[in-house]
Design an enzyme around this catalytic site. Structure first.
Site, PDB file in Angstrom:
ATOM      1  N   CYS A  85      20.239  20.758  21.287  1.00  0.00           N
ATOM      2  CA  CYS A  85      19.244  21.811  21.074  1.00  0.00           C
ATOM      3  C   CYS A  85      18.233  21.824  22.226  1.00  0.00           C
ATOM      4  O   CYS A  85      18.591  22.159  23.340  1.00  0.00           O
ATOM      5  CB  CYS A  85      18.585  21.648  19.712  1.00  0.00           C
ATOM      6  SG  CYS A  85      17.722  23.143  19.156  1.00  0.00           S
ATOM      7  N   HIS A 202      23.214  20.830  15.830  1.00  0.00           N
ATOM      8  CA  HIS A 202      22.643  19.503  15.593  1.00  0.00           C
ATOM      9  C   HIS A 202      23.634  18.577  14.874  1.00  0.00           C
ATOM     10  O   HIS A 202      23.698  18.578  13.641  1.00  0.00           O
ATOM     11  CB  HIS A 202      21.389  19.620  14.722  1.00  0.00           C
ATOM     12  CG  HIS A 202      20.194  20.164  15.419  1.00  0.00           C
ATOM     13  ND1 HIS A 202      19.259  19.357  16.023  1.00  0.00           N
ATOM     14  CD2 HIS A 202      19.777  21.442  15.596  1.00  0.00           C
ATOM     15  CE1 HIS A 202      18.299  20.114  16.545  1.00  0.00           C
ATOM     16  NE2 HIS A 202      18.591  21.380  16.304  1.00  0.00           N
ATOM     17  N   GLU A 204      23.285  15.366  14.561  1.00  0.00           N
ATOM     18  CA  GLU A 204      22.529  14.325  13.851  1.00  0.00           C
ATOM     19  C   GLU A 204      22.074  14.796  12.480  1.00  0.00           C
ATOM     20  O   GLU A 204      21.743  13.973  11.608  1.00  0.00           O
ATOM     21  CB  GLU A 204      21.330  13.874  14.702  1.00  0.00           C
ATOM     22  CG  GLU A 204      20.096  14.759  14.652  1.00  0.00           C
ATOM     23  CD  GLU A 204      20.212  16.026  15.484  1.00  0.00           C
ATOM     24  OE1 GLU A 204      19.228  16.805  15.505  1.00  0.00           O
ATOM     25  OE2 GLU A 204      21.268  16.240  16.111  1.00  0.00           O
TER      26      GLU A 204
END
Length: 230
Positions: A85, A202, A204
């Site tokens: 990002c 993302h 994570e």
């Protein structure tokens, strides 16, 4: 191994990234950018957020800090680097990867779950998947539209450096499945070495089962597949 998760003023995914990596058994620690790149770092993650408040343009100021020069040198020696990002924007601004991420086609901040298709499974970041695999991952960005001039884009395609493309749940790459207007639905690309990658989704945020979905796990495990000490 210790992955250095670089924290800038305005970073907001650094703790999430450390927690996700730790959940996978990958040692990780936050590193304040002014402290420099640790000598024992075996990988670098540039996390999401709003470094420097996105002034000038997203990632522009962070991409010109001294630690990015160190990361660029280490990456040339094989240190694995993943930008996510805002980290992807920083990576492009710093010259780790080609192209640029700019304002979404909608001119709005987009926060949703999307699908991406694995375009190249022969990299440390995508080795857990088959080519063509469809992943469901979150996005949260206002400047996520990938752009590159024709020569740069053609080179990325010819060298098989397109990592991910936005798609629908069936894996079809369509304009309707493109959340931000990225050129040819590009969601992630490789640097000149396969150990360097940037992506807008993302991973994570898709590794902890309690948060819904673990499709990002394999992407983060790329740090286990290639480790080099600075």
């Amino acid at each position: 191994m210790t992955v250095a998760v670089i924290q800038f003023g305005g970073s907001n995914c650094d703790r999430d990234s450390v927690r996700a990596l730790s959940h996978l058994g990958i040692d990780a620690e936050r590193v304040w950018y002014e402290d420099g790149l640790p000598d024992d770092a075996t990988g670098v993650m540039l996390p999401g957020g709003f470094s420097y408040g996105d002034y000038l343009r997203a990632g522009a100021m962070a991409g010109r800090t001294p630690i990015l020069a160190s990361i660029r040198e280490a990456a040339a020696e094989g240190l694995p680097v993943l930008g996510v990002c805002n980290g992807a924007q920083i990576g492009c601004e710093a010259g780790l990867t080609p192209g640029a991420f700019t304002v979404n086609r909608s001119a709005r901040f987009q926060c949703e779950r999307i699908h991406v298709r694995v375009e190249n499974a022969d990299t440390p970041w995508t080795a857990a998947y088959d080519e063509g695999a469809v992943l469901e991952l979150p996005i949260a960005h206002g400047e996520g539209r990938f752009e590159a001039d024709d020569d740069t884009y053609d080179r990325l395609v010819e060298e098989d450096r397109i990592l991910l493309r936005y798609c629908d749940a069936d894996g079809d790459v369509t304009d309707a499945a493109n959340p931000n207007g990225s050129r040819d639905n590009v969601a992630g690309v490789l640097g000149s070495q396969e150990t360097v990658a940037v992506m807008m989704p993302h991973p994570e945020r898709a590794t902890l089962p309690d948060l819904g979905g673990t499709d990002g796990t394999g992407l983060l495990r790329g740090f286990e597949r290639t480790t080099t000490t600075v």
